[in-house]
Design a protein around this motif. Sequence first.
Motif, PDB file in Angstrom:
ATOM      1  N   ALA A 201       0.830  -1.208   0.000  1.00  0.00           N
ATOM      2  CA  ALA A 201       0.000   0.000   0.000  1.00  0.00           C
ATOM      3  C   ALA A 201       0.866   1.259   0.000  1.00  0.00           C
ATOM      4  O   ALA A 201       0.611   2.202  -0.763  1.00  0.00           O
ATOM      5  N   GLU A 202       1.884   1.283   0.845  1.00  0.00           N
ATOM      6  CA  GLU A 202       2.779   2.442   0.887  1.00  0.00           C
ATOM      7  C   GLU A 202       3.489   2.634  -0.452  1.00  0.00           C
ATOM      8  O   GLU A 202       3.600   3.745  -0.962  1.00  0.00           O
ATOM      9  N   LYS A 203       3.970   1.531  -1.009  1.00  0.00           N
ATOM     10  CA  LYS A 203       4.721   1.584  -2.256  1.00  0.00           C
ATOM     11  C   LYS A 203       3.843   2.086  -3.402  1.00  0.00           C
ATOM     12  O   LYS A 203       4.265   2.909  -4.223  1.00  0.00           O
ATOM     13  N   LEU A 204       2.609   1.593  -3.468  1.00  0.00           N
ATOM     14  CA  LEU A 204       1.712   1.991  -4.547  1.00  0.00           C
ATOM     15  C   LEU A 204       1.342   3.469  -4.462  1.00  0.00           C
ATOM     16  O   LEU A 204       1.305   4.169  -5.475  1.00  0.00           O
ATOM     17  N   LYS A 205       1.048   3.923  -3.258  1.00  0.00           N
ATOM     18  CA  LYS A 205       0.545   5.291  -3.112  1.00  0.00           C
ATOM     19  C   LYS A 205       1.658   6.329  -3.099  1.00  0.00           C
ATOM     20  O   LYS A 205       1.505   7.441  -3.635  1.00  0.00           O
ATOM     21  N   PHE A 206       2.801   5.998  -2.489  1.00  0.00           N
ATOM     22  CA  PHE A 206       3.835   7.012  -2.288  1.00  0.00           C
ATOM     23  C   PHE A 206       5.158   6.691  -2.978  1.00  0.00           C
ATOM     24  O   PHE A 206       6.096   7.477  -2.908  1.00  0.00           O
ATOM     25  N   ASN A 207       5.230   5.531  -3.604  1.00  0.00           N
ATOM     26  CA  ASN A 207       6.454   5.090  -4.288  1.00  0.00           C
ATOM     27  C   ASN A 207       7.658   5.049  -3.343  1.00  0.00           C
ATOM     28  O   ASN A 207       8.805   5.238  -3.743  1.00  0.00           O
ATOM     29  N   THR A 208       7.380   4.811  -2.071  1.00  0.00           N
ATOM     30  CA  THR A 208       8.421   4.626  -1.060  1.00  0.00           C
ATOM     31  C   THR A 208       7.790   3.875   0.105  1.00  0.00           C
ATOM     32  O   THR A 208       6.571   3.677   0.132  1.00  0.00           O
ATOM     33  N   THR A 209       8.601   3.435   1.061  1.00  0.00           N
ATOM     34  CA  THR A 209       8.072   2.732   2.229  1.00  0.00           C
ATOM     35  C   THR A 209       8.736   3.262   3.483  1.00  0.00           C
ATOM     36  O   THR A 209       9.704   4.024   3.428  1.00  0.00           O
ATOM     37  N   THR A 210       8.221   2.827   4.651  1.00  0.00           N
ATOM     38  CA  THR A 210       8.712   3.309   5.939  1.00  0.00           C
ATOM     39  C   THR A 210       9.173   2.137   6.808  1.00  0.00           C
ATOM     40  O   THR A 210       8.976   0.974   6.465  1.00  0.00           O
ATOM     41  N   THR A 211       9.753   2.483   7.953  1.00  0.00           N
ATOM     42  CA  THR A 211      10.169   1.449   8.907  1.00  0.00           C
ATOM     43  C   THR A 211       8.971   0.740   9.533  1.00  0.00           C
ATOM     44  O   THR A 211       9.142  -0.279  10.204  1.00  0.00           O
ATOM     45  N   GLY A 212       7.769   1.256   9.293  1.00  0.00           N
ATOM     46  CA  GLY A 212       6.575   0.617   9.825  1.00  0.00           C
ATOM     47  C   GLY A 212       6.318  -0.770   9.256  1.00  0.00           C
ATOM     48  O   GLY A 212       5.503  -1.527   9.793  1.00  0.00           O
ATOM     49  N   VAL A 213       7.016  -1.125   8.172  1.00  0.00           N
ATOM     50  CA  VAL A 213       6.813  -2.446   7.560  1.00  0.00           C
ATOM     51  C   VAL A 213       7.743  -3.505   8.157  1.00  0.00           C
ATOM     52  O   VAL A 213       7.638  -4.683   7.803  1.00  0.00           O
ATOM     53  N   THR A 214       8.625  -3.119   9.059  1.00  0.00           N
ATOM     54  CA  THR A 214       9.664  -4.029   9.550  1.00  0.00           C
ATOM     55  C   THR A 214       9.094  -5.296  10.164  1.00  0.00           C
ATOM     56  O   THR A 214       9.444  -6.418   9.772  1.00  0.00           O
ATOM     57  N   SER A 215       8.234  -5.140  11.157  1.00  0.00           N
ATOM     58  CA  SER A 215       7.695  -6.328  11.845  1.00  0.00           C
ATOM     59  C   SER A 215       6.793  -7.133  10.922  1.00  0.00           C
ATOM     60  O   SER A 215       6.731  -8.369  11.027  1.00  0.00           O
ATOM     61  N   ASP A 216       6.099  -6.456  10.011  1.00  0.00           N
ATOM     62  CA  ASP A 216       5.252  -7.162   9.042  1.00  0.00           C
ATOM     63  C   ASP A 216       6.091  -8.090   8.171  1.00  0.00           C
ATOM     64  O   ASP A 216       5.748  -9.255   7.951  1.00  0.00           O
ATOM     65  N   PHE A 217       7.198  -7.567   7.661  1.00  0.00           N
ATOM     66  CA  PHE A 217       8.078  -8.365   6.807  1.00  0.00           C
ATOM     67  C   PHE A 217       8.699  -9.521   7.584  1.00  0.00           C
ATOM     68  O   PHE A 217       8.818 -10.641   7.074  1.00  0.00           O
ATOM     69  N   GLN A 218       9.095  -9.257   8.807  1.00  0.00           N
ATOM     70  CA  GLN A 218       9.707 -10.298   9.625  1.00  0.00           C
ATOM     71  C   GLN A 218       8.734 -11.456   9.840  1.00  0.00           C
ATOM     72  O   GLN A 218       9.096 -12.630   9.708  1.00  0.00           O
ATOM     73  N   TYR A 219       7.476 -11.120  10.166  1.00  0.00           N
ATOM     74  CA  TYR A 219       6.483 -12.165  10.394  1.00  0.00           C
ATOM     75  C   TYR A 219       6.186 -12.920   9.099  1.00  0.00           C
ATOM     76  O   TYR A 219       6.068 -14.155   9.099  1.00  0.00           O
ATOM     77  N   ALA A 220       6.069 -12.202   7.983  1.00  0.00           N
ATOM     78  CA  ALA A 220       5.780 -12.844   6.695  1.00  0.00           C
ATOM     79  C   ALA A 220       6.892 -13.815   6.301  1.00  0.00           C
ATOM     80  O   ALA A 220       6.631 -14.937   5.857  1.00  0.00           O
ATOM     81  N   MET A 221       8.139 -13.389   6.464  1.00  0.00           N
ATOM     82  CA  MET A 221       9.270 -14.244   6.112  1.00  0.00           C
ATOM     83  C   MET A 221       9.343 -15.473   7.016  1.00  0.00           C
ATOM     84  O   MET A 221       9.589 -16.593   6.554  1.00  0.00           O
ATOM     85  N   ASN A 222       9.131 -15.269   8.315  1.00  0.00           N
ATOM     86  CA  ASN A 222       9.145 -16.394   9.247  1.00  0.00           C
ATOM     87  C   ASN A 222       8.049 -17.400   8.917  1.00  0.00           C
ATOM     88  O   ASN A 222       8.254 -18.617   8.981  1.00  0.00           O
ATOM     89  N   LEU A 223       6.882 -16.888   8.545  1.00  0.00           N
ATOM     90  CA  LEU A 223       5.762 -17.764   8.220  1.00  0.00           C
ATOM     91  C   LEU A 223       6.014 -18.536   6.926  1.00  0.00           C
ATOM     92  O   LEU A 223       5.745 -19.742   6.839  1.00  0.00           O
ATOM     93  N   ALA A 224       6.555 -17.859   5.908  1.00  0.00           N
ATOM     94  CA  ALA A 224       6.869 -18.530   4.645  1.00  0.00           C
ATOM     95  C   ALA A 224       7.949 -19.593   4.857  1.00  0.00           C
ATOM     96  O   ALA A 224       7.879 -20.694   4.294  1.00  0.00           O
ATOM     97  N   HIS A 225       8.950 -19.276   5.668  1.00  0.00           N
ATOM     98  CA  HIS A 225      10.008 -20.239   5.972  1.00  0.00           C
ATOM     99  C   HIS A 225       9.437 -21.455   6.694  1.00  0.00           C
ATOM    100  O   HIS A 225       9.785 -22.607   6.387  1.00  0.00           O
TER     101      HIS A 225
END
Length: 233
Positions: A102-126
Motif C-alpha cells: 500500500a505504501e509503495k503503490l501510493k507514495f512510491n516509497t516505504t517506511t520502517t513501519g513495515v519491519t515487523s510485518d516483513f519479519q512475520y511474513a518471512m518467518n511464516l513462509a520459511h
Amino acid sequence: TRNKRDAVTLKDLSEAIERIELGMKQKLTVNPKEREMTAYHETGHLMVTYLLHPRDDVFKASIIPRRSSLGVVHPTPMEEWHGKDRETLLADIKICLAGYVAEKLKFNTTTTGVTSDFQYAMNLAHFMVWRIGMGASGLVGDYLTIGDKNPFVLSEETKQRLNQDVDKIIKDCMSEVEGLLKKENVLFDRFAHELITKDELDYDEIEAIFAEYGKVNPRHFQQSKPENPTAAS
C-alpha cells in the motif's frame, strides 16, 4: 465510570482490546504526511483481510498512536479453528505484506513501519516450506531433531530449492496483493480518507463502506447458506 455512563458499549470493549494489546493512547504529534502514510498502510491490511482471508474478518481499524504502533487493524475469526491450512497461512502472509504494498503503490516509497510485518511474513513462509512442506517443490528442510542436532544433512541444492520456494511464496503473495489494491483503487483511497478523517473505523462502518461499493464478504454468504438446503426448505 470515567465517562459517567450507565452502560458499557461496544466502543468501550473495542478500546479495552486495544489498550491491553497495544497500550494506552499516546499524545504524539504526528506529521500529516506520516499520518497519511499510516492510513494507507492500515488500509492495505484492512482490505486484504476482508477480501482475501478465508477465515478472518475485520473488527476495527485505527490510526490512533499507541505505545508500540502508529496504527492497527484488528482481525476477528469468523469461527473457531485449531489449525491452519495452506490457504489460511498464505492469507496471513498477504495481510502482512499489504501495508508495504500500500505504501509503495501510493507514495512510491516505504517506511520502517513495515519491519515487523516483513519479519512475520518471512518467518511464516520459511515455516511453511522448511517445516511442513508447503512449498512448490514439496520438500521439507527441518526434519526430526535429536536434542539440538539435526541428523539429516541437506545438500546445497536442496537448500537452494527450499529457499526458492520461500521466495516464490513471498513474491506470489505480494503480486496478488498489488493486483487487488490496484483493481480496487477507488475503495483503497476511500478507506484511507475515512481513517484520516475519523481516526478509527469500527466493524459496522467498515461493512457499510464495503457494501456501498458492492463488496459483500464471501464468508458471510457461505455462513448464511443452510448446510442442507432441502431440509431447510
